[in-house]
Design an enzyme around this catalytic site. Structure first.
Site: not given
Ligand SMILES: [Zn+2]
Length: 278
Positions: A235, A52, A212, A208
């Site tokens: 991720h 973030h 990310d 969001h």
């Molecule tokens: Zn996040």
């Protein structure tokens, strides 16, 4: 956490003030484990949940900063990048002399894993198109696309909060993460709604994911010129894309700001930030 200005060429460096100022550069080679969040590790020292803040740095055009931390996990705050953007804007941004270099994609790269997909295509600007398909009555299939120009990051991406269910929360606690978690720092999903509405955007969830992704792509260590397309990635795939790009220099070229097309939020000089959080 405290953000200090840094000379051009520094990049983003985390500094553990509780460990004699041990420094970990925010670059791909220091990526450790990735699951619910992205962690960096160097010589056994960990920095967790970097995405973030790194996303806020990209969105605000920050190339150089030292981030002091007295803990292994970055503050979650409200679960978005908005508080970081606010502190950067409040502290101010200094324009530096050195000309910024960009990593400009010249060829495409596509990665697939089961139903997940992530790719980068040549482009003169930096844009992201993300699709999620989440089995929840409030989410389902959402797509969001944004080009990072004219402050669009600050307006459309920064405020989107992370989300999770009560079950995720328990799993994260078991991994030693979100020790400060509460309804104030993520959207908590219930079976058919959210526990702590209202949402900041109707499609806050996918926004969001864009936040990310931008944070994970910051681990390239340079601003990118390319169009990213992601479908149900996470991720692990974001950081895999970063390391695949860096491993294959035939996919890109390094260009200076003069050669790359400039946008108002990605100005030619590199920038340093300062700010602190108490
Ligand atoms: Zn996040």
């Amino acid at each position: 956490m405290r953000i200090l200005p840094a000379p051009s060429g520094t990049g983003i460096v985390f500094r553990r003030t509780d460990l004699d100022g041990f420094e970990i550069e925010a670059v791909s080679r220091n990526v450790a484990r990735v699951s619910y969040a992205t962690s960096l590790m160097k010589k056994g020292v960990l920095i967790s949940t970097t995405e973030h803040l790194l996303s806020a740095f990209i969105g605000c055009g920050i190339d150089n900063a030292i981030v002091e931390l007295d803990n292994l996990e970055l503050p979650i705050l409200d679960g978005s990048a908005q508080p970081f953007v606010a502190m950067i804007q409040k502290a101010g941004v200094r324009k530096q002399r050195r000309v910024r270099t960009y990593l400009r994609m010249t060829r495409e790269l596509e990665l697939r894993e089961g139903g997940k997909f992530i790719a980068v295509y040549p482009s003169e600007t930096y844009s992201v198109a993300y699709t999620i398909n989440f089995p929840h009555p409030l989410i389902g299939k959402e797509t969001f696309e944004v080009e990072l120009t004219n402050g669009s990051y600050v307006r459309k991406v920064a405020a989107a909060r992370t989300f999770g269910s009560r079950e995720d929360e328990q799993a994260m606690r078991n991994m030693g993460l979100i020790r400060g978690a509460s309804r104030e720092n993520c959207i908590v999903l219930t079976r058919d709604g959210v526990e702590n509405g209202p949402l900041r955007f109707r499609d806050e969830f996918v926004r969001h994911k864009v936040l990310d992704l931008i944070g994970d792509l910051a681990l390239l260590g340079r601003q990118i010129r390319g169009r990213i397309v992601a479908d149900r990635a996470g991720h692990a795939m974001h950081t895999a894309l970063v390391s695949r790009i860096l491993r294959d220099p035939s996919l890109w070229e390094e260009v200076t700001a003069a050669e790359a097309e400039n946008t108002p939020e990605m100005q030619p000089a590199s920038h340093a930030a300062a700010g602190s959080l108490s």
